[in-house]
Motif scaffolding. Structure first.
Motif, PDB file in Angstrom:
ATOM      1  N   GLY A  13     -13.607 -37.562  37.537  1.00 51.27           N
ATOM      2  CA  GLY A  13     -15.048 -37.580  37.298  1.00 51.27           C
ATOM      3  C   GLY A  13     -15.395 -36.761  36.079  1.00 51.27           C
ATOM      4  O   GLY A  13     -15.211 -35.539  36.064  1.00 51.27           O
ATOM      5  N   GLY A  14     -15.929 -37.436  35.055  1.00 50.03           N
ATOM      6  CA  GLY A  14     -16.213 -36.767  33.789  1.00 50.03           C
ATOM      7  C   GLY A  14     -17.662 -36.372  33.622  1.00 50.03           C
ATOM      8  O   GLY A  14     -18.207 -36.462  32.524  1.00 50.03           O
ATOM      9  N   GLY A  15     -18.313 -35.925  34.694  1.00 54.83           N
ATOM     10  CA  GLY A  15     -19.685 -35.462  34.606  1.00 54.83           C
ATOM     11  C   GLY A  15     -19.752 -33.952  34.603  1.00 54.83           C
ATOM     12  O   GLY A  15     -18.756 -33.249  34.348  1.00 54.83           O
ATOM     13  N   GLY A  38     -12.071 -39.302  33.130  1.00 49.15           N
ATOM     14  CA  GLY A  38     -13.400 -39.887  33.040  1.00 49.15           C
ATOM     15  C   GLY A  38     -13.305 -41.368  32.755  1.00 49.15           C
ATOM     16  O   GLY A  38     -12.543 -41.781  31.861  1.00 49.15           O
ATOM     17  N   ASP A  39     -14.051 -42.188  33.491  1.00 43.06           N
ATOM     18  CA  ASP A  39     -13.946 -43.635  33.254  1.00 43.06           C
ATOM     19  C   ASP A  39     -14.805 -44.099  32.085  1.00 43.06           C
ATOM     20  O   ASP A  39     -14.733 -45.253  31.671  1.00 43.06           O
ATOM     21  CB  ASP A  39     -14.275 -44.428  34.519  1.00 43.06           C
ATOM     22  CG  ASP A  39     -15.690 -44.192  35.023  1.00 43.06           C
ATOM     23  OD1 ASP A  39     -16.437 -43.429  34.385  1.00 43.06           O
ATOM     24  OD2 ASP A  39     -16.045 -44.784  36.066  1.00 43.06           O
ATOM     25  N   GLU A  40     -15.627 -43.206  31.521  1.00 36.29           N
ATOM     26  CA  GLU A  40     -16.360 -43.528  30.298  1.00 36.29           C
ATOM     27  C   GLU A  40     -15.566 -43.074  29.082  1.00 36.29           C
ATOM     28  O   GLU A  40     -14.643 -42.261  29.194  1.00 36.29           O
ATOM     29  CB  GLU A  40     -17.731 -42.849  30.302  1.00 36.29           C
ATOM     30  CG  GLU A  40     -18.650 -43.304  31.426  1.00 36.29           C
ATOM     31  CD  GLU A  40     -19.996 -42.612  31.354  1.00 36.29           C
ATOM     32  OE1 GLU A  40     -20.730 -42.839  30.386  1.00 36.29           O
ATOM     33  OE2 GLU A  40     -20.312 -41.838  32.285  1.00 36.29           O
ATOM     34  N   GLN A  43     -17.053 -37.899  26.208  1.00 39.74           N
ATOM     35  CA  GLN A  43     -16.649 -36.659  26.861  1.00 39.74           C
ATOM     36  C   GLN A  43     -17.749 -36.253  27.852  1.00 39.74           C
ATOM     37  O   GLN A  43     -18.871 -36.768  27.791  1.00 39.74           O
ATOM     38  CB  GLN A  43     -16.420 -35.569  25.811  1.00 39.74           C
ATOM     39  CG  GLN A  43     -17.690 -35.099  25.120  1.00 39.74           C
ATOM     40  CD  GLN A  43     -17.396 -34.136  23.978  1.00 39.74           C
ATOM     41  OE1 GLN A  43     -16.699 -34.475  23.020  1.00 39.74           O
ATOM     42  NE2 GLN A  43     -17.934 -32.925  24.089  1.00 39.74           N
ATOM     43  N   PRO A  44     -17.463 -35.375  28.808  1.00 36.70           N
ATOM     44  CA  PRO A  44     -18.444 -35.041  29.841  1.00 36.70           C
ATOM     45  C   PRO A  44     -19.797 -34.615  29.276  1.00 36.70           C
ATOM     46  O   PRO A  44     -19.869 -33.825  28.330  1.00 36.70           O
ATOM     47  CB  PRO A  44     -17.767 -33.893  30.586  1.00 36.70           C
ATOM     48  CG  PRO A  44     -16.308 -34.186  30.454  1.00 36.70           C
ATOM     49  CD  PRO A  44     -16.160 -34.730  29.063  1.00 36.70           C
ATOM     50  N   LEU A  81     -10.120 -40.084  28.715  1.00 31.74           N
ATOM     51  CA  LEU A  81     -11.378 -40.816  28.709  1.00 31.74           C
ATOM     52  C   LEU A  81     -11.122 -42.319  28.775  1.00 31.74           C
ATOM     53  O   LEU A  81     -10.124 -42.816  28.255  1.00 31.74           O
ATOM     54  CB  LEU A  81     -12.175 -40.481  27.443  1.00 31.74           C
ATOM     55  CG  LEU A  81     -12.563 -39.009  27.266  1.00 31.74           C
ATOM     56  CD1 LEU A  81     -13.298 -38.810  25.945  1.00 31.74           C
ATOM     57  CD2 LEU A  81     -13.407 -38.520  28.436  1.00 31.74           C
ATOM     58  N   THR A 112     -16.820 -37.994  41.517  1.00 34.42           N
ATOM     59  CA  THR A 112     -17.036 -39.361  41.040  1.00 34.42           C
ATOM     60  C   THR A 112     -18.506 -39.744  40.935  1.00 34.42           C
ATOM     61  O   THR A 112     -18.826 -40.827  40.444  1.00 34.42           O
ATOM     62  CB  THR A 112     -16.312 -40.355  41.960  1.00 34.42           C
ATOM     63  OG1 THR A 112     -16.602 -40.043  43.329  1.00 34.42           O
ATOM     64  CG2 THR A 112     -14.808 -40.255  41.770  1.00 34.42           C
ATOM     65  N   ARG A 134     -25.926 -43.691  32.773  1.00 36.06           N
ATOM     66  CA  ARG A 134     -24.935 -43.297  31.782  1.00 36.06           C
ATOM     67  C   ARG A 134     -25.567 -43.202  30.399  1.00 36.06           C
ATOM     68  O   ARG A 134     -26.648 -43.715  30.155  1.00 36.06           O
ATOM     69  CB  ARG A 134     -23.777 -44.294  31.783  1.00 36.06           C
ATOM     70  CG  ARG A 134     -23.081 -44.383  33.130  1.00 36.06           C
ATOM     71  CD  ARG A 134     -21.820 -45.202  33.085  1.00 36.06           C
ATOM     72  NE  ARG A 134     -21.069 -45.087  34.331  1.00 36.06           N
ATOM     73  CZ  ARG A 134     -19.761 -45.191  34.436  1.00 36.06           C
ATOM     74  NH1 ARG A 134     -19.037 -45.439  33.355  1.00 36.06           N
ATOM     75  NH2 ARG A 134     -19.159 -45.069  35.593  1.00 36.06           N
TER      76      ARG A 134
END
Length: 433
Positions: A13-15, A38-40, A43-44, A81, A112, A134
């Motif tokens: 989880g990249g938040g 991170g699935d995006e 970067q967070p 990423l 997540t 997002r």
């Protein structure tokens, strides 16, 4: 147990929660591998600006990121990423990525988050139908709000929750007409009740927002594959330059469910965790929007989808992963900016839980603190354009002590005095969620 230098901690989880967990692991002296997935491809970053300053054009893109770009390499955080995790092998303690890569872990954190709920009506496939979760969503929505003819057909927003209201305010500041369609009798009805909903509805009406309460979208209509209007269940047809679905979010639990982790019941949703944010697997933790934490020793759980929860839960989970004694029991907190109004909400008082609302200050001028009470106990408090009271409100909520409603309403009585304390304040942080 292996020493820190040979252990691997993986964060999915990249938040904000995931990034703050990684930061805390290093700050606490963890010397092993830290892997952040991170699935995006970004970067967070922090999400509150997406419906506030960034959407309105008051903040640039770099301001939303949690850390500068070089921070991760400098702190030996392996940042992957655009690489979604697709499976967890609990027996082998491995995470499998979409490209087949397998990453071993000694401790795993699931951060997540959540994803927007879909409208589920005809027309949602049209260009011009938006969700806001997002950074890419915010970019697309801002393009719709700043294009030619923005003062003509309105932005239609389905839902008068926090996101819907904040986007309505940003759109009006950009000169875009706004119509909000909401099935409840007022904004944030289930969260704040009719008393505060009336205040917020009046604020937005003064800025030109049109509400359709007691109705919902039945279909989105298009022309040449692009949004042209909407039809409501009440039979009204409205033109639209774009449509925003702001009807809430659902926790992203698919990965946890497929791994056999315990989930909370559907009424709460999310991954079941204890007071230290540990899941039903002692090597796996969860934090942020996806975590449903137990309340006391009973079966009840609570899941909080706010910025402050991610900010503090990520570090708490990191410390628990390191074997520290952790009890995560912060009072829920939320902050919002809409037009020239700022508010801070602390506590938990869903509809049906409270008996009355007590007002301290000037409701007409929207400079007040409102308190939700059950009997003589304060469940929650909201300050609107009144600063440096959040600390006292949170202590009052946490204390559980009974107060005299008339004294509570008296602005000449310091809130700290209701707790037998010397008056003290805390400046607001300047960020919301």
């Amino acid at each position: 147990m292996r020493v820190d230098g040979t252990r691997t901690f993986v964060i999915i989880g990249g938040g904000l929660a995931g990034a703050k967990a990684a930061e805390t692991l290093r700050a606490e002296g963890f010397g092993g591998r830290v892997i952040l997935l991170g699935d995006e491809h970004e970067q967070p970053y922090e999400r509150p600006p997406l419906s506030k300053d960034y959407l309105a054009g008051r903040a640039d893109r770099q301001s939303v990121f949690v850390h500068p770009a070089g921070w991760y390499a400098a702190h030996r955080v392996e940042l992957h990423l655009g690489q979604p995790a697709v499976a967890i092998d609990r027996e082998r303690r491995e995470v499998r990525l979409g490209d087949g890569t397998r990453l071993p872990y000694d401790r795993l954190l699931l951060a997540t988050g959540a994803e927007p709920r879909r409208l589920g009506i005809p027309g949602t496939e049209l260009a011009g139908v938006h969700h806001l979760r997002r950074l890419a969503h915010a970019d697309h929505l801002r393009g719709a709000l700043t294009g030619p003819g923005r003062d003509e057909d309105p932005l239609v927003i389905a839902g008068a929750g926090w996101i819907g209201l904040e986007v309505a305010a940003a759109a009006r500041e950009l000169g875009v007409p706004v119509v909000v369609v909401e099935p409840e009798p007022g904004p944030l009805h289930r969260v704040l009740g009719p008393e505060l909903g009336e205040v917020l509805a009046g604020l937005h009406a003064e800025h030109g927002v049109t509400f359709r309460f007691g109705d919902r979208l039945a279909a989105i209509e298009g022309r040449d594959g692009i949004v042209a209007g909407v039809r409501t269940e009440g039979g009204e047809r409205l033109p639209a330059r774009a449509v925003l679905a702001a009807i809430g979010a659902r926790p992203r639990t698919a990965l946890a469910a497929s791994a056999g982790l315990e989930l909370a019941d559907e009424g709460v949703g999310g991954i079941a965790v204890d007071a230290s944010l540990r899941t039903s697997d002692p090597a796996i933790f969860a934090a942020g929007d996806v975590a449903a934490q137990e309340l006391g020793s009973g079966p009840d759980r609570r899941r909080v989808e706010h910025w402050a929860n991610a900010l503090h839960a990520g570090p708490a989970a990191a410390r628990a992963m390191l074997g520290r004694e952790v009890v995560f029991d912060r009072v829920p907190y939320f902050f919002s900016d809409q037009y020239d109004m700022g508010l801070e909400y602390s506590g938990w008082a869903p509809a049906g839980d409270y008996d009355r609302v007590v007002w301290r200050g000037d409701r007409e001028r929207r400079t007040f603190v409102a308190f939700w009470l059950r009997g003589r106990r304060v469940l929650a408090g909201l300050s609107m354009n009144v600063w440096d009271v959040t600390d006292a409100v949170q202590r009052l909520v946490r204390s559980g002590r009974e107060v005299d409603p008339e004294v509570l309403a008296d602005p000449d009585v310091p809130l700290a005095g209701l707790l037998g304390e010397e008056p003290a304040g805390q400046a607001r942080s300047g960020q919301g969620g």
